[in-house]
Design a protein around this motif. Structure first.
Motif, PDB file in Angstrom:
ATOM      1  N   HIS A 114       0.844  -1.191   0.000  1.00  0.00           N
ATOM      2  CA  HIS A 114       0.000   0.000   0.000  1.00  0.00           C
ATOM      3  C   HIS A 114       0.882   1.246   0.000  1.00  0.00           C
ATOM      4  CE1 HIS A 114      -3.527  -2.450   1.171  1.00  0.00           C
ATOM      5  NE2 HIS A 114      -2.656  -3.106   1.908  1.00  0.00           N
ATOM      6  N   SER A 115       0.353   2.316  -0.556  1.00  0.00           N
ATOM      7  CA  SER A 115       1.030   3.603  -0.514  1.00  0.00           C
ATOM      8  C   SER A 115       0.038   4.640  -0.016  1.00  0.00           C
ATOM      9  CB  SER A 115       1.538   3.968  -1.914  1.00  0.00           C
ATOM     10  OG  SER A 115       2.256   5.179  -1.858  1.00  0.00           O
ATOM     11  N   ARG A 116       0.490   5.531   0.852  1.00  0.00           N
ATOM     12  CA  ARG A 116      -0.368   6.579   1.394  1.00  0.00           C
ATOM     13  C   ARG A 116       0.329   7.929   1.261  1.00  0.00           C
ATOM     14  NH1 ARG A 116      -3.433   3.078   0.984  1.00  0.00           N
ATOM     15  NH2 ARG A 116      -4.791   2.100   2.528  1.00  0.00           N
ATOM     16  N   THR A 117      -0.467   8.933   0.884  1.00  0.00           N
ATOM     17  CA  THR A 117       0.000  10.318   0.888  1.00  0.00           C
ATOM     18  C   THR A 117      -0.681  11.008   2.058  1.00  0.00           C
ATOM     19  OG1 THR A 117       0.302  10.332  -1.506  1.00  0.00           O
ATOM     20  CG2 THR A 117       0.120  12.470  -0.420  1.00  0.00           C
ATOM     21  N   ILE A 118       0.113  11.500   2.992  1.00  0.00           N
ATOM     22  CA  ILE A 118      -0.418  12.107   4.211  1.00  0.00           C
ATOM     23  C   ILE A 118      -0.364  13.627   4.082  1.00  0.00           C
ATOM     24  CG2 ILE A 118      -0.200  12.283   6.716  1.00  0.00           C
ATOM     25  CD1 ILE A 118       1.373   9.643   6.650  1.00  0.00           C
ATOM     26  N   PRO A 119      -1.524  14.303   4.010  1.00  0.00           N
ATOM     27  CA  PRO A 119      -1.513  15.771   4.007  1.00  0.00           C
ATOM     28  C   PRO A 119      -1.023  16.276   5.364  1.00  0.00           C
ATOM     29  CG  PRO A 119      -3.688  14.897   3.437  1.00  0.00           C
ATOM     30  CD  PRO A 119      -2.863  13.754   3.932  1.00  0.00           C
ATOM     31  N   MET A 120      -0.169  17.270   5.348  1.00  0.00           N
ATOM     32  CA  MET A 120       0.398  17.806   6.580  1.00  0.00           C
ATOM     33  C   MET A 120      -0.202  19.178   6.880  1.00  0.00           C
ATOM     34  SD  MET A 120       2.401  15.276   7.272  1.00  0.00           S
ATOM     35  CE  MET A 120       3.611  15.772   8.483  1.00  0.00           C
ATOM     36  N   PHE A 121      -0.223  19.524   8.156  1.00  0.00           N
ATOM     37  CA  PHE A 121      -0.737  20.829   8.574  1.00  0.00           C
ATOM     38  C   PHE A 121       0.048  21.324   9.778  1.00  0.00           C
ATOM     39  CE2 PHE A 121      -3.045  17.788  11.128  1.00  0.00           C
ATOM     40  CZ  PHE A 121      -3.050  18.372  12.386  1.00  0.00           C
ATOM     41  N   VAL A 122      -0.022  22.622  10.031  1.00  0.00           N
ATOM     42  CA  VAL A 122       0.581  23.219  11.225  1.00  0.00           C
ATOM     43  C   VAL A 122      -0.480  24.037  11.956  1.00  0.00           C
ATOM     44  CG1 VAL A 122       2.982  23.288  10.440  1.00  0.00           C
ATOM     45  CG2 VAL A 122       1.449  25.157   9.854  1.00  0.00           C
ATOM     46  N   PRO A 123      -0.406  24.073  13.301  1.00  0.00           N
ATOM     47  CA  PRO A 123      -1.321  24.939  14.045  1.00  0.00           C
ATOM     48  C   PRO A 123      -0.971  26.404  13.789  1.00  0.00           C
ATOM     49  CG  PRO A 123      -0.176  23.397  15.507  1.00  0.00           C
ATOM     50  CD  PRO A 123       0.452  23.287  14.169  1.00  0.00           C
ATOM     51  N   GLU A 124      -1.983  27.241  13.777  1.00  0.00           N
ATOM     52  CA  GLU A 124      -1.801  28.665  13.527  1.00  0.00           C
ATOM     53  C   GLU A 124      -2.164  29.487  14.755  1.00  0.00           C
ATOM     54  OE1 GLU A 124      -1.455  30.748   9.956  1.00  0.00           O
ATOM     55  OE2 GLU A 124       0.063  29.392  10.746  1.00  0.00           O
ATOM     56  N   PRO A 125      -1.426  30.585  15.021  1.00  0.00           N
ATOM     57  CA  PRO A 125      -1.850  31.487  16.106  1.00  0.00           C
ATOM     58  C   PRO A 125      -3.199  32.108  15.769  1.00  0.00           C
ATOM     59  CG  PRO A 125       0.374  32.011  15.335  1.00  0.00           C
ATOM     60  CD  PRO A 125      -0.200  31.022  14.380  1.00  0.00           C
ATOM     61  N   THR A 126      -3.959  32.441  16.797  1.00  0.00           N
ATOM     62  CA  THR A 126      -5.284  33.001  16.586  1.00  0.00           C
ATOM     63  C   THR A 126      -5.230  34.479  16.223  1.00  0.00           C
ATOM     64  OG1 THR A 126      -5.849  31.565  18.436  1.00  0.00           O
ATOM     65  CG2 THR A 126      -7.595  32.893  17.560  1.00  0.00           C
ATOM     66  N   TRP A 127      -4.320  35.221  16.834  1.00  0.00           N
ATOM     67  CA  TRP A 127      -4.234  36.661  16.606  1.00  0.00           C
ATOM     68  C   TRP A 127      -2.965  37.009  15.853  1.00  0.00           C
ATOM     69  CZ3 TRP A 127      -4.782  36.897  22.515  1.00  0.00           C
ATOM     70  CH2 TRP A 127      -6.115  36.658  22.869  1.00  0.00           C
TER      71      TRP A 127
END
Length: 199
Positions: A114-127
């Motif tokens: 199997h092969s998987r592509t994992i979308p990545m994200f980062v938390p963002e500051p609110t202000w």
């Protein structure tokens, strides 16, 4: 003499964290860990690890890690099926290691490749002020425990931004799942039709 019925099934995960694509960044490395339910127990291999630092080639934005994964789990129930959590880190302009992405994927259920592509994200500051001071001080928002990305609880209030992707390959083998009444579909591991993949 009657054969003894198994009380647990086994899941073996082999594969590798292959590559990442983060157009804005270079000199990155990955940390990985597994998240799984209460019925699951690792019996062999590593539950977590860290890759080498890699940089982009002159012709591509791709970061190549090819870092091996090898873990075996046992369980009595498929509830809480394991997930692989990947966190990517690299230096900021001040040389501090900061998170460049979080992502997670379930381990495939069906035996085979199997092969998987994992979308990545980062938390963002609110202000905006938080954003500026976090950049200035080199303290970007990050999770104290990366395993939170594989859990639903508490994630809904986090503001995030998409940030590249990581590709992972898996070779999955199972043992005794069918004997315990779980059908994961046809095996795609014809050359490996051993006791493991055939159940």
């Amino acid at each position: 003499m009657a054969a003894v019925s198994p009380s647990v099934f086994l899941l073996t995960v082999n594969g590798q964290i292959e590559a990442g694509n983060f157009p804005e960044y270079d000199n990155l490395y990955c940390k990985y860990c597994y998240v799984y339910g209460n019925d699951w127990t690792p019996t062999f291999g590593l539950e977590e690890g860290i890759t080498q630092i890699t940089c982009k080639g002159s012709q591509s934005n791709k970061l190549i890690w090819n870092f091996p994964l090898e873990t075996t789990f046992k369980s009595t129930s498929p509830s809480g099926w394991p997930q692989l959590v990947v966190s990517v880190y690299g230096p900021d302009v001040f040389g501090n290691d900061v998170v460049r992405g979080y992502g997670a994927t379930h381990i495939p259920i069906t035996p085979g490749q199997h092969s998987r592509t994992i979308p990545m994200f980062v938390p963002e500051p609110t202000w905006r002020l938080q954003k500026f001071t976090s950049w200035l001080l080199g303290r970007r928002p990050e999770y104290t425990d990366p395993k939170v990305v594989a859990q639903g609880e508490g994630r809904g209030v986090t503001r995030v931004r998409s940030q590249g992707f990581v590709t992972v390959s898996f070779h999955i083998m199972t043992k005794d799942m069918r004997k315990l009444g779980y059908d994961t579909g046809p095996s795609t591991t014809q050359p490996y039709s051993t006791d493991w993949s055939a159940d």
